[in-house]
Motif scaffolding. Sequence first.
Motif, PDB file in Angstrom:
ATOM      1  N   VAL A 160       0.858  -1.192   0.000  1.00  8.61           N
ATOM      2  CA  VAL A 160       0.000   0.000   0.000  1.00  8.61           C
ATOM      3  C   VAL A 160       0.888   1.235   0.000  1.00  8.61           C
ATOM      4  O   VAL A 160       1.751   1.380   0.879  1.00  8.61           O
ATOM      5  CB  VAL A 160      -0.858   0.104   1.285  1.00  8.61           C
ATOM      6  CG1 VAL A 160      -2.081   0.972   1.057  1.00  8.61           C
ATOM      7  CG2 VAL A 160      -1.222  -1.246   1.809  1.00  8.61           C
ATOM      8  N   HIS A 161       0.638   2.134  -0.961  1.00  4.95           N
ATOM      9  CA  HIS A 161       1.376   3.404  -0.968  1.00  4.95           C
ATOM     10  C   HIS A 161       0.574   4.410  -0.141  1.00  4.95           C
ATOM     11  O   HIS A 161      -0.502   4.840  -0.554  1.00  4.95           O
ATOM     12  CB  HIS A 161       1.580   3.897  -2.403  1.00  4.95           C
ATOM     13  CG  HIS A 161       2.413   5.129  -2.464  1.00  4.95           C
ATOM     14  ND1 HIS A 161       2.206   6.124  -3.384  1.00  4.95           N
ATOM     15  CD2 HIS A 161       3.455   5.532  -1.699  1.00  4.95           C
ATOM     16  CE1 HIS A 161       3.087   7.097  -3.179  1.00  4.95           C
ATOM     17  NE2 HIS A 161       3.854   6.759  -2.179  1.00  4.95           N
ATOM     18  N   LEU A 162       1.116   4.771   1.030  1.00  5.91           N
ATOM     19  CA  LEU A 162       0.335   5.559   1.995  1.00  5.91           C
ATOM     20  C   LEU A 162       0.613   7.053   1.922  1.00  5.91           C
ATOM     21  O   LEU A 162      -0.071   7.838   2.575  1.00  5.91           O
ATOM     22  CB  LEU A 162       0.639   5.049   3.412  1.00  5.91           C
ATOM     23  CG  LEU A 162       0.093   3.644   3.655  1.00  5.91           C
ATOM     24  CD1 LEU A 162       0.910   2.921   4.696  1.00  5.91           C
ATOM     25  CD2 LEU A 162      -1.369   3.687   4.063  1.00  5.91           C
ATOM     26  N   GLY A 163       1.626   7.448   1.171  1.00  7.75           N
ATOM     27  CA  GLY A 163       1.957   8.876   1.083  1.00  7.75           C
ATOM     28  C   GLY A 163       3.461   9.052   1.097  1.00  7.75           C
ATOM     29  O   GLY A 163       4.199   8.150   0.682  1.00  7.75           O
ATOM     30  N   SER A 164       3.907  10.183   1.582  1.00  7.87           N
ATOM     31  CA  SER A 164       5.338  10.460   1.551  1.00  7.87           C
ATOM     32  C   SER A 164       6.039   9.705   2.691  1.00  7.87           C
ATOM     33  O   SER A 164       5.392   9.091   3.557  1.00  7.87           O
ATOM     34  CB  SER A 164       5.589  11.963   1.627  1.00  7.87           C
ATOM     35  OG  SER A 164       4.920  12.471   2.746  1.00  7.87           O
TER      36      SER A 164
END
Length: 285
Positions: A160-164
């Motif tokens: 999961v790409h959650l942000g920076s």
Amino acid sequence: MSNKIGWIGLGKMGFPMANNLLKGGYSLYVYNRTSSKADALVNEGAVLAESIPVLCEESDIIFTMLSDDQAVKGAYLGEGGLLNGKVGGKLFINMSTVSPRTSAELQEMSEAVGARFLEAPVSGSVKPAEDGTLLILVGGTADDFRAAQPIFEKLGKMAVHLGSVGAGSSAKLAINYFLALTLQGLAETVLFAKQQGINAEDMLRIVNEGACGSAITKLKTPTIASNEYPTAFALKHMAKDLRLAREQGISFPLAGPLADTYKQALDDGLGDEDVMAIIKYLERS
Ligand code: NAP
């Protein structure tokens, strides 16, 4: 996308994860402080790097899977560290659980020397690491996430790409807070029932057959029933994660006592046992 991967850290998690990359067809340079832990991977075709700089030179994407912030910083910084060579364009991916602040520092220092950085801590223990079914919690740029996706697919069932950078570590600390609550809750429930004359096996059956049962209660049931706690996730790592959550400012009513209990169990000598050994500490305290 290059197939040249470097992997630093062959502990309980790092070994099976690196093994999955090898089985997945990647060419793999490996490094571990205790080099003998690489033997089985070398037999399967991995190359043992004599030092971190050598591994870095030979690889385009370099993973770290180490104990804690100090160990990870040690691998990146200083004369023998990753950031001390020609690293322009390389992608560093730290999968160890560290603080969001350490992640941000590593990103900043990587970018200062022309490298890229992703944090990708994982949820799931040794069995999911072996099966390639971890949950991978990613912080960093979308481009770097996309570049790493094919490799993550060999390691986990979901990335999961959650942000920076920082977001992945924050999510990891949050899910481990829930895990620590659940395991201590299970331990206290079984011990309370025992105090009332209900044996552990019966109580565990009630937990697991009812709405409170979950994958983790079922996973830990045999260890409680046998009162043996072979290490999958060391208690010392959970104590570390709760300390990091505290440093992030967690202040709910259960958070302080929870972190204190795991810390006391650590101080009581249970750090290298499985996290479920929290029940041993609670029983004797
Ligand atoms: P582990 O079995 O204790 O292995 C730790 C690794 O870090 C080993 O390779 C060890 O090298 C190395 N290391 C420790 N201190 C070092 C130092 N000062 N310098 C250089 N290397 C050092 O840990 P693990 O269970 O694989 O966990 C690794 C990370 O994943 C931790 O951040 C943990 O919180 C996280 N995690 C673990 C689990 C789990 O179920 N086990 C699940 C999710 C996340 P040696 O072999 O030389 O000791």
